[in-house]
Design a protein around this motif. Structure first.
Motif, PDB file in Angstrom:
ATOM      1  N   ALA A 205       1.080  -1.014   0.406  1.00 22.85           N
ATOM      2  CA  ALA A 205      -0.098   0.391   0.004  1.00 22.85           C
ATOM      3  C   ALA A 205       1.550   1.065   0.382  1.00 22.85           C
ATOM      4  O   ALA A 205       1.665   1.206   0.685  1.00 22.85           O
ATOM      5  N   SER A 206      -0.086   2.183  -0.340  1.00 23.54           N
ATOM      6  CA  SER A 206       1.238   3.581  -0.347  1.00 23.54           C
ATOM      7  C   SER A 206      -0.551   4.495  -1.156  1.00 23.54           C
ATOM      8  O   SER A 206      -1.103   4.221  -1.002  1.00 23.54           O
ATOM      9  N   GLY A 207       0.431   6.118  -0.494  1.00 32.17           N
ATOM     10  CA  GLY A 207      -0.558   7.051  -0.085  1.00 32.17           C
ATOM     11  C   GLY A 207      -0.892   7.193   0.848  1.00 32.17           C
ATOM     12  O   GLY A 207      -0.434   7.448   1.415  1.00 32.17           O
ATOM     13  N   ASN A 208      -1.670   7.812   0.850  1.00 32.74           N
ATOM     14  CA  ASN A 208      -2.559   8.466   1.935  1.00 32.74           C
ATOM     15  C   ASN A 208      -2.872   7.437   3.159  1.00 32.74           C
ATOM     16  O   ASN A 208      -4.406   7.676   3.322  1.00 32.74           O
ATOM     17  N   ILE A 209      -1.959   6.587   3.978  1.00 29.72           N
ATOM     18  CA  ILE A 209      -2.779   5.537   4.695  1.00 29.72           C
ATOM     19  C   ILE A 209      -2.666   6.103   6.741  1.00 29.72           C
ATOM     20  O   ILE A 209      -2.017   6.781   6.420  1.00 29.72           O
ATOM     21  N   MET A 210      -3.767   6.144   6.850  1.00 24.73           N
ATOM     22  CA  MET A 210      -4.351   7.192   7.986  1.00 24.73           C
ATOM     23  C   MET A 210      -3.782   6.012   9.200  1.00 24.73           C
ATOM     24  O   MET A 210      -3.812   4.802   9.080  1.00 24.73           O
ATOM     25  N   ASN A 211      -3.252   6.132  10.348  1.00 24.08           N
ATOM     26  CA  ASN A 211      -3.089   5.675  11.703  1.00 24.08           C
ATOM     27  C   ASN A 211      -4.496   5.044  12.174  1.00 24.08           C
ATOM     28  O   ASN A 211      -3.803   3.829  12.465  1.00 24.08           O
ATOM     29  N   ASN A 212      -5.056   4.590  11.706  1.00 26.32           N
ATOM     30  CA  ASN A 212      -6.684   4.270  12.671  1.00 26.32           C
ATOM     31  C   ASN A 212      -6.962   3.241  11.035  1.00 26.32           C
ATOM     32  O   ASN A 212      -7.672   4.516   9.951  1.00 26.32           O
ATOM     33  N   ASN A 213      -6.329   2.425  11.014  1.00 28.64           N
ATOM     34  CA  ASN A 213      -6.870   1.883   8.983  1.00 28.64           C
ATOM     35  C   ASN A 213      -7.413   0.447   9.408  1.00 28.64           C
ATOM     36  O   ASN A 213      -6.678  -0.269  10.965  1.00 28.64           O
ATOM     37  N   ILE A 214      -8.040   0.451   8.720  1.00 26.55           N
ATOM     38  CA  ILE A 214      -8.438  -1.137   8.680  1.00 26.55           C
ATOM     39  C   ILE A 214      -8.412  -1.751   7.125  1.00 26.55           C
ATOM     40  O   ILE A 214      -8.358  -0.985   6.274  1.00 26.55           O
ATOM     41  N   MET A 215      -7.550  -3.049   6.926  1.00 32.60           N
ATOM     42  CA  MET A 215      -6.909  -3.504   6.092  1.00 32.60           C
ATOM     43  C   MET A 215      -7.329  -5.132   5.445  1.00 32.60           C
ATOM     44  O   MET A 215      -7.407  -5.803   6.872  1.00 32.60           O
ATOM     45  N   GLY A 216      -7.946  -5.905   4.411  1.00 31.76           N
ATOM     46  CA  GLY A 216      -8.459  -6.803   4.470  1.00 31.76           C
ATOM     47  C   GLY A 216      -8.316  -7.614   2.945  1.00 31.76           C
ATOM     48  O   GLY A 216      -8.037  -7.369   1.832  1.00 31.76           O
ATOM     49  N   TRP A 217      -8.628  -8.701   2.646  1.00 31.88           N
ATOM     50  CA  TRP A 217      -8.480  -9.574   1.746  1.00 31.88           C
ATOM     51  C   TRP A 217     -10.161 -10.034   1.247  1.00 31.88           C
ATOM     52  O   TRP A 217     -10.538 -10.156   2.509  1.00 31.88           O
ATOM     53  N   TYR A 218     -11.141 -10.188   0.303  1.00 32.93           N
ATOM     54  CA  TYR A 218     -11.405 -10.129  -0.113  1.00 32.93           C
ATOM     55  C   TYR A 218     -10.898 -10.759  -1.507  1.00 32.93           C
ATOM     56  O   TYR A 218     -10.612 -11.407  -2.414  1.00 32.93           O
ATOM     57  N   ARG A 219     -12.941 -11.552  -2.066  1.00 36.44           N
ATOM     58  CA  ARG A 219     -12.635 -12.329  -3.211  1.00 36.44           C
ATOM     59  C   ARG A 219     -13.675 -13.018  -3.833  1.00 36.44           C
ATOM     60  O   ARG A 219     -14.574 -12.169  -3.187  1.00 36.44           O
ATOM     61  N   GLN A 220     -13.445 -12.772  -4.803  1.00 36.66           N
ATOM     62  CA  GLN A 220     -14.506 -13.300  -5.441  1.00 36.66           C
ATOM     63  C   GLN A 220     -14.428 -14.493  -7.372  1.00 36.66           C
ATOM     64  O   GLN A 220     -13.728 -14.419  -7.538  1.00 36.66           O
ATOM     65  N   ALA A 221     -15.405 -15.136  -6.523  1.00 37.29           N
ATOM     66  CA  ALA A 221     -15.597 -16.349  -8.019  1.00 37.29           C
ATOM     67  C   ALA A 221     -16.682 -16.220  -8.934  1.00 37.29           C
ATOM     68  O   ALA A 221     -17.302 -15.401  -9.023  1.00 37.29           O
ATOM     69  N   LEU A 222     -16.570 -16.971  -9.716  1.00 46.22           N
ATOM     70  CA  LEU A 222     -16.671 -16.390 -11.125  1.00 46.22           C
ATOM     71  C   LEU A 222     -18.406 -16.597 -10.823  1.00 46.22           C
ATOM     72  O   LEU A 222     -18.885 -17.885 -10.069  1.00 46.22           O
ATOM     73  N   GLY A 223     -18.877 -15.818 -11.061  1.00 49.18           N
ATOM     74  CA  GLY A 223     -20.339 -15.751 -10.955  1.00 49.18           C
ATOM     75  C   GLY A 223     -20.919 -15.743  -9.422  1.00 49.18           C
ATOM     76  O   GLY A 223     -22.580 -15.329  -9.292  1.00 49.18           O
ATOM     77  N   LYS A 224     -20.249 -15.138  -8.726  1.00 52.81           N
ATOM     78  CA  LYS A 224     -20.070 -14.291  -7.661  1.00 52.81           C
ATOM     79  C   LYS A 224     -20.089 -13.622  -6.810  1.00 52.81           C
ATOM     80  O   LYS A 224     -19.540 -12.644  -7.206  1.00 52.81           O
TER      81      LYS A 224
ATOM     82  N   PRO B 252     -11.780   9.004  14.328  1.00 51.85           N
ATOM     83  CA  PRO B 252     -10.850   8.537  15.535  1.00 51.85           C
ATOM     84  C   PRO B 252     -11.970   7.708  16.093  1.00 51.85           C
ATOM     85  O   PRO B 252     -12.121   7.170  17.303  1.00 51.85           O
ATOM     86  N   ARG B 253     -13.394   7.585  15.937  1.00 52.08           N
ATOM     87  CA  ARG B 253     -14.747   6.805  16.111  1.00 52.08           C
ATOM     88  C   ARG B 253     -15.331   5.639  15.739  1.00 52.08           C
ATOM     89  O   ARG B 253     -16.024   5.175  15.434  1.00 52.08           O
ATOM     90  N   ASN B 254     -14.106   5.495  15.129  1.00 52.59           N
ATOM     91  CA  ASN B 254     -14.231   4.266  13.421  1.00 52.59           C
ATOM     92  C   ASN B 254     -14.726   3.737  12.532  1.00 52.59           C
ATOM     93  O   ASN B 254     -15.609   2.320  12.429  1.00 52.59           O
ATOM     94  N   LYS B 255     -15.344   5.057  12.393  1.00 50.38           N
ATOM     95  CA  LYS B 255     -16.341   5.257  10.967  1.00 50.38           C
ATOM     96  C   LYS B 255     -15.804   5.236   9.839  1.00 50.38           C
ATOM     97  O   LYS B 255     -14.588   6.354  10.151  1.00 50.38           O
ATOM     98  N   PRO B 256     -15.439   4.565   8.550  1.00 56.11           N
ATOM     99  CA  PRO B 256     -15.218   4.567   7.348  1.00 56.11           C
ATOM    100  C   PRO B 256     -14.545   6.011   6.898  1.00 56.11           C
ATOM    101  O   PRO B 256     -16.316   6.667   6.634  1.00 56.11           O
ATOM    102  N   LEU B 257     -14.135   6.130   6.297  1.00 55.82           N
ATOM    103  CA  LEU B 257     -14.225   7.169   5.630  1.00 55.82           C
ATOM    104  C   LEU B 257     -13.604   7.484   3.840  1.00 55.82           C
ATOM    105  O   LEU B 257     -14.073   7.893   2.806  1.00 55.82           O
ATOM    106  N   ASP B 258     -13.101   5.797   3.499  1.00 51.65           N
ATOM    107  CA  ASP B 258     -12.812   5.884   2.409  1.00 51.65           C
ATOM    108  C   ASP B 258     -12.717   4.316   2.177  1.00 51.65           C
ATOM    109  O   ASP B 258     -12.449   3.716   2.730  1.00 51.65           O
ATOM    110  N   TYR B 259     -12.154   3.197   0.614  1.00 51.52           N
ATOM    111  CA  TYR B 259     -12.466   2.866   1.009  1.00 51.52           C
ATOM    112  C   TYR B 259     -11.797   2.538  -0.999  1.00 51.52           C
ATOM    113  O   TYR B 259     -12.053   3.443  -1.390  1.00 51.52           O
TER     114      TYR B 259
END
Length: 121
Positions: free
Chosen positions: A24-43, A102-109
């Motif tokens: 990851a690069s760019g504007n990453i704040m101290n309070n963040n979540i990172m993760g993995w998602y997946r998408q199978a064909l047709g799902k 600070p209240r863990n409300k998502p700001l962006d994705y």
């Protein structure tokens, strides 16, 4: 803006292992979540695992005990160690990052371009 670049996908036999990485690069704040998602064909895209900036992980039940999410080294890297892979794990895997207030409300994705994982039976 945050840029995410995945690597490590490929083809593996059932029972095998793969490790995915996300830089990851760019504007990453101290309070963040990172993760993995997946998408199978047709799902729909689904959650695999997420980890907070305090390194607290959460897993989908389908991967518990087989996959491990981590943020080794710098805070801007993300890994997913996948063991005991099954054919049903076949999908495009996407890295995701979101900043929170600070209240863990998502700001962006933000999403990476995806990497294909294929598990043959």
């Amino acid at each position: 803006q945050v840029q995410l670049v995945e690597s490590g996908g490929g083809v593996v036999q059932s029972g095998g292992s793969l490790r995915l990485s996300c830089a990851a690069s760019g504007n990453i704040m101290n309070n963040n979540i990172m993760g993995w998602y997946r998408q199978a064909l047709g799902k729909q895209r689904e959650l695999v695992a997420i980890i907070t900036s305090y390194k607290y992980p959460t897993y989908d039940d389908s991967v518990k005990g087989r996959f491990t999410i981590s943020r080794p080294g710098t805070e801007d890297t993300l890994q997913l160690q996948m063991n005991s892979l099954k054919p049903e794990d076949t999908a495009v895997y996407y890295c995701n990052a979101r900043n929170q207030d600070p209240r863990n409300k998502p700001l962006d994705y933000f999403w990476g371009q995806g990497t294909q994982v294929t598990v043959s039976s």
